[in-house]
Design a protein around this motif. Structure first.
Motif, PDB file in Angstrom:
ATOM      1  N   THR A  66       1.023  -1.493  -0.156  1.00 19.77           N
ATOM      2  CA  THR A  66      -0.308  -0.211   0.285  1.00 19.77           C
ATOM      3  C   THR A  66       0.799   1.518   0.276  1.00 19.77           C
ATOM      4  O   THR A  66       0.525   2.376   0.462  1.00 19.77           O
ATOM      5  N   GLU A  67       2.179   1.472  -0.318  1.00 18.03           N
ATOM      6  CA  GLU A  67       3.332   2.174   0.510  1.00 18.03           C
ATOM      7  C   GLU A  67       3.652   2.563  -1.160  1.00 18.03           C
ATOM      8  O   GLU A  67       3.998   3.698  -1.557  1.00 18.03           O
ATOM      9  N   ILE A  68       4.047   1.242  -2.076  1.00 17.32           N
ATOM     10  CA  ILE A  68       4.417   1.964  -3.326  1.00 17.32           C
ATOM     11  C   ILE A  68       3.371   2.199  -4.769  1.00 17.32           C
ATOM     12  O   ILE A  68       2.348   0.890  -4.399  1.00 17.32           O
ATOM     13  N   ILE A  69       3.399   2.864  -5.825  1.00 15.80           N
ATOM     14  CA  ILE A  69       2.229   2.365  -6.886  1.00 15.80           C
ATOM     15  C   ILE A  69       3.558   2.686  -7.564  1.00 15.80           C
ATOM     16  O   ILE A  69       4.183   2.953  -8.386  1.00 15.80           O
ATOM     17  N   HIS A  70       3.218   0.683  -8.288  1.00 14.30           N
ATOM     18  CA  HIS A  70       4.139   0.252 -10.002  1.00 14.30           C
ATOM     19  C   HIS A  70       3.166   1.148 -10.641  1.00 14.30           C
ATOM     20  O   HIS A  70       2.338  -0.965 -11.476  1.00 14.30           O
ATOM     21  N   PHE A  71       3.286   1.687 -11.748  1.00 15.11           N
ATOM     22  CA  PHE A  71       2.273   1.687 -12.333  1.00 15.11           C
ATOM     23  C   PHE A  71       1.810   1.038 -13.798  1.00 15.11           C
ATOM     24  O   PHE A  71       1.685   0.540 -14.725  1.00 15.11           O
ATOM     25  N   LYS A  72       3.599   0.858 -14.313  1.00 15.39           N
ATOM     26  CA  LYS A  72       3.880   0.492 -15.146  1.00 15.39           C
ATOM     27  C   LYS A  72       4.309  -1.267 -15.262  1.00 15.39           C
ATOM     28  O   LYS A  72       3.619  -2.514 -15.955  1.00 15.39           O
ATOM     29  N   ASP A  73       3.618  -2.068 -13.397  1.00  8.74           N
ATOM     30  CA  ASP A  73       3.388  -2.720 -14.036  1.00  8.74           C
ATOM     31  C   ASP A  73       1.998  -3.569 -13.404  1.00  8.74           C
ATOM     32  O   ASP A  73       1.328  -4.670 -13.384  1.00  8.74           O
ATOM     33  N   LEU A  74       0.893  -2.485 -13.356  1.00  7.43           N
ATOM     34  CA  LEU A  74      -0.003  -2.674 -13.248  1.00  7.43           C
ATOM     35  C   LEU A  74      -0.880  -3.166 -14.611  1.00  7.43           C
ATOM     36  O   LEU A  74      -0.381  -3.048 -15.744  1.00  7.43           O
ATOM     37  N   SER A  75      -2.264  -4.059 -14.448  1.00  5.90           N
ATOM     38  CA  SER A  75      -2.557  -4.207 -15.627  1.00  5.90           C
ATOM     39  C   SER A  75      -3.156  -3.623 -16.379  1.00  5.90           C
ATOM     40  O   SER A  75      -3.488  -1.854 -15.599  1.00  5.90           O
ATOM     41  N   ASP A  76      -3.867  -3.519 -17.390  1.00  2.00           N
ATOM     42  CA  ASP A  76      -4.620  -2.416 -17.956  1.00  2.00           C
ATOM     43  C   ASP A  76      -5.925  -1.416 -17.582  1.00  2.00           C
ATOM     44  O   ASP A  76      -6.243  -0.486 -17.482  1.00  2.00           O
ATOM     45  N   GLY A  77      -6.878  -2.665 -17.523  1.00  2.00           N
ATOM     46  CA  GLY A  77      -8.090  -1.776 -16.249  1.00  2.00           C
ATOM     47  C   GLY A  77      -7.492  -1.538 -15.060  1.00  2.00           C
ATOM     48  O   GLY A  77      -8.610  -0.135 -14.390  1.00  2.00           O
ATOM     49  N   ASN A  78      -6.074  -1.665 -14.202  1.00  2.00           N
ATOM     50  CA  ASN A  78      -5.750  -1.161 -12.659  1.00  2.00           C
ATOM     51  C   ASN A  78      -5.014   0.567 -13.442  1.00  2.00           C
ATOM     52  O   ASN A  78      -5.352   0.856 -12.225  1.00  2.00           O
ATOM     53  N   ARG A  79      -5.102  -0.212 -14.298  1.00  2.00           N
ATOM     54  CA  ARG A  79      -4.225   1.104 -14.854  1.00  2.00           C
ATOM     55  C   ARG A  79      -5.047   2.844 -14.579  1.00  2.00           C
ATOM     56  O   ARG A  79      -4.920   3.783 -14.450  1.00  2.00           O
ATOM     57  N   LEU A  80      -6.032   2.279 -15.171  1.00  2.00           N
ATOM     58  CA  LEU A  80      -7.575   3.499 -15.503  1.00  2.00           C
ATOM     59  C   LEU A  80      -7.820   3.181 -14.383  1.00  2.00           C
ATOM     60  O   LEU A  80      -8.316   4.528 -13.922  1.00  2.00           O
ATOM     61  N   VAL A  81      -8.367   2.546 -13.618  1.00  2.00           N
ATOM     62  CA  VAL A  81      -8.660   2.669 -11.869  1.00  2.00           C
ATOM     63  C   VAL A  81      -7.908   3.487 -11.316  1.00  2.00           C
ATOM     64  O   VAL A  81      -8.079   4.730 -10.725  1.00  2.00           O
ATOM     65  N   VAL A  82      -6.634   3.911 -11.405  1.00  2.00           N
ATOM     66  CA  VAL A  82      -5.912   4.594 -11.130  1.00  2.00           C
ATOM     67  C   VAL A  82      -5.904   5.464 -11.143  1.00  2.00           C
ATOM     68  O   VAL A  82      -5.869   6.907  -9.485  1.00  2.00           O
ATOM     69  N   ALA A  83      -5.761   6.121 -12.585  1.00  2.00           N
ATOM     70  CA  ALA A  83      -5.721   7.656 -13.032  1.00  2.00           C
ATOM     71  C   ALA A  83      -7.425   8.010 -13.187  1.00  2.00           C
ATOM     72  O   ALA A  83      -7.365   9.001 -12.730  1.00  2.00           O
ATOM     73  N   LYS A  84      -8.640   6.994 -12.492  1.00  4.64           N
ATOM     74  CA  LYS A  84      -9.224   7.825 -12.301  1.00  4.64           C
ATOM     75  C   LYS A  84      -9.696   7.978 -10.719  1.00  4.64           C
ATOM     76  O   LYS A  84     -10.383   9.318 -10.452  1.00  4.64           O
ATOM     77  N   GLU A  85      -8.893   7.589 -10.176  1.00  2.85           N
ATOM     78  CA  GLU A  85      -9.318   7.581  -8.618  1.00  2.85           C
ATOM     79  C   GLU A  85      -7.840   9.131  -8.711  1.00  2.85           C
ATOM     80  O   GLU A  85      -8.053   9.902  -7.239  1.00  2.85           O
ATOM     81  N   LEU A  86      -6.639   9.155  -9.315  1.00  2.00           N
ATOM     82  CA  LEU A  86      -6.224  10.514  -9.265  1.00  2.00           C
ATOM     83  C   LEU A  86      -6.867  11.818  -9.302  1.00  2.00           C
ATOM     84  O   LEU A  86      -6.405  12.675  -8.520  1.00  2.00           O
ATOM     85  N   ALA A  87      -7.688  11.225 -10.373  1.00  2.00           N
ATOM     86  CA  ALA A  87      -8.580  12.429 -10.852  1.00  2.00           C
ATOM     87  C   ALA A  87      -9.436  12.641  -9.585  1.00  2.00           C
ATOM     88  O   ALA A  87      -9.816  14.175  -9.630  1.00  2.00           O
ATOM     89  N   LYS A  88      -9.715  11.890  -8.528  1.00  2.00           N
ATOM     90  CA  LYS A  88     -10.510  12.624  -7.515  1.00  2.00           C
ATOM     91  C   LYS A  88      -9.921  13.467  -6.291  1.00  2.00           C
ATOM     92  O   LYS A  88     -10.324  13.680  -5.342  1.00  2.00           O
ATOM     93  N   LEU A  89      -9.306  13.782  -6.877  1.00  2.22           N
ATOM     94  CA  LEU A  89      -7.707  14.305  -5.684  1.00  2.22           C
ATOM     95  C   LEU A  89      -7.769  15.442  -5.460  1.00  2.22           C
ATOM     96  O   LEU A  89      -7.801  16.172  -6.893  1.00  2.22           O
ATOM     97  N   PRO A  90      -7.236  16.624  -4.979  1.00  4.01           N
ATOM     98  CA  PRO A  90      -7.849  18.063  -4.525  1.00  4.01           C
ATOM     99  C   PRO A  90      -5.950  18.247  -5.164  1.00  4.01           C
ATOM    100  O   PRO A  90      -5.123  18.665  -4.224  1.00  4.01           O
TER     101      PRO A  90
END
Length: 289
Positions: A66-90
């Motif tokens: 839970t401490e480090i995001i490895h974007f390049k190692d994520l599946s395509d679907g999870n990359r999209l989820v991560v981007a959407k979650e980031l887009a919710k942050l201030p």
């Protein structure tokens, strides 16, 4: 002189590499066609929350670390989820994307005298700093903030000298303050900058740098069709709610910057153009061009 009190933190990371001697696809073997440099800007009051944000994002995609995001190692679907979650942050997001084909074997001898061999990286950072400092200055004025400075935190990458980056930061301040910038379309806002507010850390030591990696990687995926497969723009499009925009409400040449300019001079394919068109770029070539 001590570091001034600051209001904002800008985390900066990159994707691709700055090599110019050989550039694909012109050369069969060489450096990446693209380089992206990104910034995630957060208010100081929320900076301590970023580690928790990263943990929550990882939990949303079922990552046990839970401490480090490895974007390049994520599946395509999870990359999209991560981007959407980031887009919710201030936060506010910025990216500079350089197609390097027109820079192949280019040398800036004037810059090399001052900035050694990393002048190209520093040039992209300069473009990023211009937009970030403009946004921070504008926000400080509009909200009557007592503090206005921004601290820049760079992700350490192989081959970069961050003492040179800090020295370049100071040079930009002097040029902007003296009204003598080498390039004058944009000018860094020296009033929110300090040479004492420039730091660098390994990617894994600062959660904010991992968010910046998501931005740099998302846009790299949208424009690269050599190393990462066909262009995939869904991740970069998902970041739109938090991409920075100008006073006129435009993303292009502000939160999203394409080099070279003008955009229609860039020798890029239609699939590479798509993400820039999404953010407001018009590749129609003028009749006079």
């Amino acid at each position: 002189m001590t570091a001034p009190d600051y209001e904002f933190v800008a985390y900066i990371d990159e994707s691709g590499d700055p090599g110019l001697k050989r550039v694909r696809p012109i050369d069969d073997r060489g450096s990446t066609e693209w380089m992206t440099v990104s910034a995630v800007v957060v208010s100081r009051s929320r900076d301590s929350s970023i580690k928790g944000w990263v943990a929550d994002i990882n939990k949303s995609v079922g990552e046990s670390n839970t401490e480090i995001i490895h974007f390049k190692d994520l599946s395509d679907g999870n990359r999209l989820v991560v981007a959407k979650e980031l887009a919710k942050l201030p936060v506010r997001l910025f990216v500079v994307a350089s197609n390097k084909k027109n820079m192949r074997r280019h040398r800036n001898e004037r810059a090399e005298k001052v900035l050694s061999k990393q002048w190209f990286y520093n040039w992209l950072v300069r473009i990023l700093i211009e937009r970030v400092t403009h946004w921070c200055s504008r926000r400080a004025v509009r909200q009557f903030l007592p503090r206005r400075h921004v601290k820049f935190v760079f992700s350490q990458s192989g081959g970069h000298s961050y003492s040179q980056t800090a020295a370049y930061h100071q040079l930009l301040m002097r040029q902007a303050r003296g009204g003598r910038p080498v390039l004058d379309k944009w000018v860094p806002r020296w009033e929110v900058m300090s040479p004492h507010l420039v730091e660098n850390y390994p990617h894994y030591q600062r959660a904010g740098l991992q968010l910046a990696d998501v931005v740099a990687s998302a846009f790299y995926q949208a424009i690269d069709n050599l190393d990462t497969g066909p262009c995939e723009g869904s991740y970069a499009r998902a970041l739109a709610p938090r991409m920075a925009f100008s006073d006129a409400g435009a993303y292009h040449d502000y939160g999203v910057v394409l080099q070279p300019t003008p955009c229609w001079s860039a020798d890029i394919s239609s699939d590479q153009q798509e993400i820039f068109e999404f953010y407001g770029y018009d590749f129609t070539r003028p009749l006079w061009w």
